[in-house]
Structure formats: structure tokens, C-alpha cells
Design a protein around this motif. Structure first.
Motif, PDB file in Angstrom:
ATOM      1  N   ALA A   1       0.851  -1.202   0.000  1.00 11.46           N
ATOM      2  CA  ALA A   1       0.000   0.000   0.000  1.00 11.46           C
ATOM      3  C   ALA A   1       0.879   1.241   0.000  1.00 11.46           C
ATOM      4  CB  ALA A   1      -0.932   0.016   1.208  1.00 11.46           C
ATOM      5  N   ILE A   2       0.642   2.131  -0.954  1.00 11.95           N
ATOM      6  CA  ILE A   2       1.379   3.390  -1.040  1.00 11.95           C
ATOM      7  C   ILE A   2       0.397   4.551  -1.121  1.00 11.95           C
ATOM      8  CG2 ILE A   2       3.403   2.388  -2.182  1.00 11.95           C
ATOM      9  CD1 ILE A   2       2.294   3.524  -4.840  1.00 11.95           C
ATOM     10  N   SER A   3       0.849   5.716  -0.666  1.00 17.23           N
ATOM     11  CA  SER A   3       0.102   6.952  -0.878  1.00 17.23           C
ATOM     12  C   SER A   3       0.877   7.823  -1.851  1.00 17.23           C
ATOM     13  CB  SER A   3      -0.106   7.708   0.438  1.00 17.23           C
ATOM     14  OG  SER A   3      -1.115   7.111   1.218  1.00 17.23           O
ATOM     15  N   LEU A   4       0.155   8.436  -2.784  1.00 20.30           N
ATOM     16  CA  LEU A   4       0.732   9.366  -3.739  1.00 20.30           C
ATOM     17  C   LEU A   4       0.085  10.730  -3.534  1.00 20.30           C
ATOM     18  CD1 LEU A   4       0.553   7.124  -6.951  1.00 20.30           C
ATOM     19  CD2 LEU A   4       2.522   7.452  -5.438  1.00 20.30           C
ATOM     20  N   VAL A   5       0.907  11.745  -3.279  1.00 14.62           N
ATOM     21  CA  VAL A   5       0.423  13.114  -3.153  1.00 14.62           C
ATOM     22  C   VAL A   5       0.580  13.769  -4.514  1.00 14.62           C
ATOM     23  CG1 VAL A   5       0.664  15.314  -1.972  1.00 14.62           C
ATOM     24  CG2 VAL A   5       1.064  13.181  -0.724  1.00 14.62           C
ATOM     25  N   LEU A   6      -0.538  14.287  -5.053  1.00 14.69           N
ATOM     26  CA  LEU A   6      -0.584  14.773  -6.432  1.00 14.69           C
ATOM     27  C   LEU A   6      -0.910  16.258  -6.474  1.00 14.69           C
ATOM     28  CD1 LEU A   6      -2.818  11.869  -7.807  1.00 14.69           C
ATOM     29  CD2 LEU A   6      -0.320  11.973  -7.843  1.00 14.69           C
ATOM     30  N   GLU A   7      -0.160  16.995  -7.271  1.00 14.32           N
ATOM     31  CA  GLU A   7      -0.436  18.408  -7.496  1.00 14.32           C
ATOM     32  C   GLU A   7      -0.636  18.650  -8.981  1.00 14.32           C
ATOM     33  OE1 GLU A   7       2.624  20.844  -5.861  1.00 14.32           O
ATOM     34  OE2 GLU A   7       1.966  20.559  -3.779  1.00 14.32           O
ATOM     35  N   PRO A   8      -1.633  19.477  -9.357  1.00 14.34           N
ATOM     36  CA  PRO A   8      -1.879  19.740 -10.778  1.00 14.34           C
ATOM     37  C   PRO A   8      -0.695  20.463 -11.409  1.00 14.34           C
ATOM     38  CG  PRO A   8      -3.177  21.208  -9.397  1.00 14.34           C
ATOM     39  CD  PRO A   8      -2.565  20.203  -8.480  1.00 14.34           C
ATOM     40  N   VAL A   9      -0.319  20.035 -12.602  1.00 16.64           N
ATOM     41  CA  VAL A   9       0.827  20.629 -13.287  1.00 16.64           C
ATOM     42  C   VAL A   9       0.579  22.098 -13.591  1.00 16.64           C
ATOM     43  CG1 VAL A   9       2.179  20.552 -15.426  1.00 16.64           C
ATOM     44  CG2 VAL A   9       1.579  18.424 -14.246  1.00 16.64           C
ATOM     45  N   ASP A  10      -0.691  22.449 -13.906  1.00 17.30           N
ATOM     46  CA  ASP A  10      -0.992  23.844 -14.249  1.00 17.30           C
ATOM     47  C   ASP A  10      -1.237  24.714 -13.025  1.00 17.30           C
ATOM     48  OD1 ASP A  10      -3.502  23.087 -13.384  1.00 17.30           O
ATOM     49  OD2 ASP A  10      -4.475  23.274 -15.332  1.00 17.30           O
ATOM     50  N   GLY A  11      -1.156  24.141 -11.829  1.00 20.43           N
ATOM     51  CA  GLY A  11      -1.326  24.919 -10.607  1.00 20.43           C
ATOM     52  C   GLY A  11      -2.761  25.172 -10.201  1.00 20.43           C
ATOM     53  N   HIS A  12      -3.728  24.733 -11.027  1.00 18.64           N
ATOM     54  CA  HIS A  12      -5.142  24.950 -10.708  1.00 18.64           C
ATOM     55  C   HIS A  12      -5.661  23.786  -9.870  1.00 18.64           C
ATOM     56  CE1 HIS A  12      -9.235  26.457 -11.174  1.00 18.64           C
ATOM     57  NE2 HIS A  12      -9.607  25.227 -11.500  1.00 18.64           N
ATOM     58  N   ILE A  13      -5.958  24.047  -8.624  1.00 22.00           N
ATOM     59  CA  ILE A  13      -6.373  22.997  -7.700  1.00 22.00           C
ATOM     60  C   ILE A  13      -7.783  22.504  -8.031  1.00 22.00           C
ATOM     61  CG2 ILE A  13      -6.746  22.413  -5.273  1.00 22.00           C
ATOM     62  CD1 ILE A  13      -3.843  23.018  -6.007  1.00 22.00           C
ATOM     63  N   LEU A  14      -7.970  21.202  -8.050  1.00 23.25           N
ATOM     64  CA  LEU A  14      -9.292  20.627  -8.225  1.00 23.25           C
ATOM     65  C   LEU A  14     -10.051  20.684  -6.905  1.00 23.25           C
ATOM     66  CD1 LEU A  14      -8.630  17.372 -10.298  1.00 23.25           C
ATOM     67  CD2 LEU A  14      -9.659  19.484 -11.114  1.00 23.25           C
ATOM     68  N   PRO A  15     -11.148  21.435  -6.811  1.00 18.90           N
ATOM     69  CA  PRO A  15     -11.916  21.440  -5.562  1.00 18.90           C
ATOM     70  C   PRO A  15     -12.572  20.092  -5.337  1.00 18.90           C
ATOM     71  CG  PRO A  15     -13.130  22.585  -7.279  1.00 18.90           C
ATOM     72  CD  PRO A  15     -11.779  22.265  -7.859  1.00 18.90           C
ATOM     73  N   HIS A  16     -12.575  19.638  -4.101  1.00 17.45           N
ATOM     74  CA  HIS A  16     -13.249  18.378  -3.808  1.00 17.45           C
ATOM     75  C   HIS A  16     -13.841  18.435  -2.421  1.00 17.45           C
ATOM     76  CE1 HIS A  16      -9.586  17.358  -1.499  1.00 17.45           C
ATOM     77  NE2 HIS A  16     -10.320  16.434  -0.912  1.00 17.45           N
ATOM     78  N   ARG A  17     -14.773  17.520  -2.163  1.00 17.25           N
ATOM     79  CA  ARG A  17     -15.379  17.383  -0.850  1.00 17.25           C
ATOM     80  C   ARG A  17     -14.861  16.120  -0.191  1.00 17.25           C
ATOM     81  NH1 ARG A  17     -21.751  18.125  -1.177  1.00 17.25           N
ATOM     82  NH2 ARG A  17     -21.437  17.935   1.081  1.00 17.25           N
ATOM     83  N   THR A  18     -14.755  16.169   1.117  1.00 13.29           N
ATOM     84  CA  THR A  18     -14.223  15.025   1.853  1.00 13.29           C
ATOM     85  C   THR A  18     -15.094  13.793   1.629  1.00 13.29           C
ATOM     86  OG1 THR A  18     -13.229  16.437   3.534  1.00 13.29           O
ATOM     87  CG2 THR A  18     -13.681  14.151   4.149  1.00 13.29           C
ATOM     88  N   GLY A  19     -14.455  12.710   1.164  1.00 18.56           N
ATOM     89  CA  GLY A  19     -15.139  11.471   0.870  1.00 18.56           C
ATOM     90  C   GLY A  19     -15.188  11.141  -0.615  1.00 18.56           C
ATOM     91  N   GLN A  20     -14.829  12.100  -1.477  1.00 19.44           N
ATOM     92  CA  GLN A  20     -14.882  11.860  -2.908  1.00 19.44           C
ATOM     93  C   GLN A  20     -13.671  11.058  -3.402  1.00 19.44           C
ATOM     94  OE1 GLN A  20     -15.599  15.974  -4.439  1.00 19.44           O
ATOM     95  NE2 GLN A  20     -17.541  15.137  -5.168  1.00 19.44           N
ATOM     96  N   TYR A  21     -13.721  10.667  -4.662  1.00 24.95           N
ATOM     97  CA  TYR A  21     -12.634   9.915  -5.275  1.00 24.95           C
ATOM     98  C   TYR A  21     -12.274  10.543  -6.619  1.00 24.95           C
ATOM     99  CZ  TYR A  21     -16.446   7.836  -8.004  1.00 24.95           C
ATOM    100  OH  TYR A  21     -17.554   7.659  -8.801  1.00 24.95           O
ATOM    101  N   VAL A  22     -11.144  10.153  -7.171  1.00 27.30           N
ATOM    102  CA  VAL A  22     -10.753  10.532  -8.519  1.00 27.30           C
ATOM    103  C   VAL A  22     -10.407   9.270  -9.299  1.00 27.30           C
ATOM    104  CG1 VAL A  22      -9.900  12.850  -7.970  1.00 27.30           C
ATOM    105  CG2 VAL A  22      -8.350  10.869  -7.817  1.00 27.30           C
ATOM    106  N   ALA A  23     -10.426   9.377 -10.606  1.00 22.83           N
ATOM    107  CA  ALA A  23      -9.924   8.311 -11.462  1.00 22.83           C
ATOM    108  C   ALA A  23      -8.515   8.692 -11.906  1.00 22.83           C
ATOM    109  CB  ALA A  23     -10.828   8.119 -12.676  1.00 22.83           C
ATOM    110  N   VAL A  24      -7.644   7.703 -11.946  1.00 26.32           N
ATOM    111  CA  VAL A  24      -6.281   7.890 -12.434  1.00 26.32           C
ATOM    112  C   VAL A  24      -6.118   6.986 -13.648  1.00 26.32           C
ATOM    113  CG1 VAL A  24      -3.824   7.653 -11.907  1.00 26.32           C
ATOM    114  CG2 VAL A  24      -5.422   8.417 -10.126  1.00 26.32           C
TER     115      VAL A  24
END
Length: 283
Positions: A50-73
Motif C-alpha cells: 500500500a502506497i500513498s501518492l500526493v498529487l499536485e496539478p501541473v498547471d497549478g489549478h487545484i481541483l476542488p473536492h469534498r471530503t469522501g470523494q474519489y478521482v480516477a487515475v
């Protein structure tokens, strides 16, 4: 009659299209290019496989999210195919970066290893750029005063970690019950992270089960999760996250103890073949 149904479907389709457009607009995402490049800025070995990856947008524009949501990679695999997978955002909303925690899926009984999780474990290092979708999902932390019962198994701890992180920052007074089951301490991802933030809560009760090792400490037990003798507030809001058979069994036990079905939320990644409210409380 057919014309009436055509009108219903047309209106429903328009509603979905409008909702999709709203979500893209809120996230600043071009609907023709829904994937946005994110750079891995930190990689943490959380537990075995199990690993954690901390991701930052390359263009600097933060994706707003709510606690509990997910993203697709989405990743490009060696065979030339492009495969997306969904991962819970395991950090609270409001942070400058997204954290996803990935369990490496190892094949057994003839089943192959997980393609995307294996690729991420072997190739996603600091500096790697990954395509990430906008956040989605409806297993969301609310702002009520109801006690929370957070029940997880294995890598299902990821939304729990995000919720506890959020509460530690914004609502340390909200009562929380934390119940988790894992194979053994070596496979228990995010354990230090959750414990650290739980210490900042004013009213928290935690209990862990390890199914393949001896228990140590008053807050740790051996074997399968058993809530029969655990105090549970009847008006709590319950979050379940883990393998589907686990959630079915725990939900049945909770309903049998008097927890209203509508107060029990759960998260299933992929096709949801379990009705939101089964006809009976049985697993």
C-alpha cells in the motif's frame, strides 16, 4: 404514450448533461479533455502493498473536492492500452494537493495481478505525471452534529482517513466511533495517520481487529469484526467501506441492532450490484 416517454427521456438526458456541464465548470475542466495532468510530489510506503501518492496539478489549478470523494487515475500500460482506476482521496478537502492511497492487487487462484495498481507501485515516483479526473462520489461528510460511526476493512480505510482528517481540522467536538479490520498490522494502511488525527478529537472511540495475528492492547482484538458488544449510538450516521461481502454482513448486524437503514451509507467502486436499501436487514 411513446411520445410521452420520449419527452421524459429527453428531459432526463438534458438534466444529466446540464449536471455534467456544471461539474466540469466548477472544476475548471474542459469536457473535451477531462483528464488533467498531476505530478507526484510525494510517495509514502504506508504498509505492505500500500502506497500513498500526493498529487499536485501541473498547471497549478487545484481541483476542488469534498471530503469522501474519489478521482480516477489513467495510465498507459506496456501493452499499449490505457486503463483508468478509481481511488478515494484519502486527505481532507481544502488541501493544496490530492492524496490517493493505492493497494497493490496481487493475483491469486489463477487471477492476474491488478494492472493499474501494479503499474503505479512500480512506476509512480516523485516527478511522475499522471492523468487525473475531476473528483466525484456521493459518500460525503456532512456538517450535522450526529455522531459518526466509521467502519472499514483493509484499503477501505481511505475515506475514513479523509473524514478523520477533516474532523480534526474543523469539527473536533463531533463524536466519532472508529472500527477497522485488517489482516495484520503490516497490512494496515494509514494507521499512523488516522491515529495522529484521531488524537485531536474530543470524543473518539476506536477498536481494531486483526484476523491473522495476535491482538495487543485494549483497543485491538483478534479475528473477524464483531460489533455485538460494542456501544453504538442509535442516531449515528454510519459509513461503511470495504469488500462487498464485509459491508453486507456489517450492515445486517447494524440493522439488527436497531440502526435505521437510511442512516447507513456505503461506498462501492465499480458497478453497484447491491441495492441501496435491501428489503431486509439480513446480509
Amino acid at each position: 404514450m411513446r411520445a410521452a416517454w420520449d419527452e421524459v427521456y429527453w428531459l432526463f438526458g438534458c438534466s444529466l448533461i446540464a449536471e455534467e456541464a456544471r461539474l466540469y465548470a466548477e472544476a475548471g475542466t474542459d469536457p473535451d479533455h477531462p483528464w488533467r495532468p498531476h505530478r507526484v510530489v510525494e510517495r509514502v510506503e504506508e504498509a505492505r502493498d500500500a502506497i500513498s501518492l500526493v498529487l499536485e496539478p501541473v498547471d497549478g489549478h487545484i481541483l476542488p473536492h469534498r471530503t469522501g470523494q474519489y478521482v480516477a487515475v489513467a495510465v498507459d500500460l506496456p501493452d499499449g492500452t490505457r486503463q483508468p482506476r478509481q481511488y478515494t482521496i484519502s486527505s481532507a478537502s481544502g488541501s493544496a494537493a490530492l492524496r490517493v492511497t493505492v493497494k497493490r492487487v496481487r493475483g491469486s487462484d489463477g487471477a492476474p495481478d491488478g494492472q493499474v495498481s501494479t503499474w503505479l507501485h512500480e512506476n509512480a515516483h516523485v516527478g511522475t505525471v499522471l492523468d487525473v479526473s475531476q473528483p466525484a462520489g456521493d459518500l460525503l461528510l456532512d456538517d450535522s452534529d450526529d455522531a459518526l460511526v466509521l467502519i472499514s476493512a483493509g484499503i477501505g480505510i481511505t475515506p475514513v482517513a479523509a473524514i478523520v482528517d477533516d474532523l480534526a481540522q474543523r469539527r473536533p467536538d463531533r463524536p466519532v466511533h472508529l472500527f477497522h479490520v485488517d489482516r495484520e498490522p503490516e497490512t494496515h494502511a494509514l494507521v499512523a495517520d488516522v491515529r495522529d488525527r484521531a488524537q485531536r478529537l474530543n470524543d473518539v472511540r476506536a477498536l481494531t481487529w486483526y484476523s491473522a495475528s495476535e491482538a495487543e492492547g485494549s483497543a485491538v482484538r483478534s479475528g473477524r469484526m464483531d460489533l455485538a458488544d460494542v456501544e453504538l449510538p442509535q442516531t449515528a450516521r454510519v459509513f461503511l467501506c470495504g469488500p462487498l461481502p464485509f459491508m453486507q454482513a456489517i450492515r445486517g448486524a447494524l440493522v439488527a441492532r436497531g440502526i435505521a437503514p437510511e442512516r447507513i451509507e456505503y461506498e462501492v467502486f465499480g458497478p453497484d450490484r447491491w441495492a441501496r436499501q435491501p428489503k431486509s436487514g439480513a446480509a
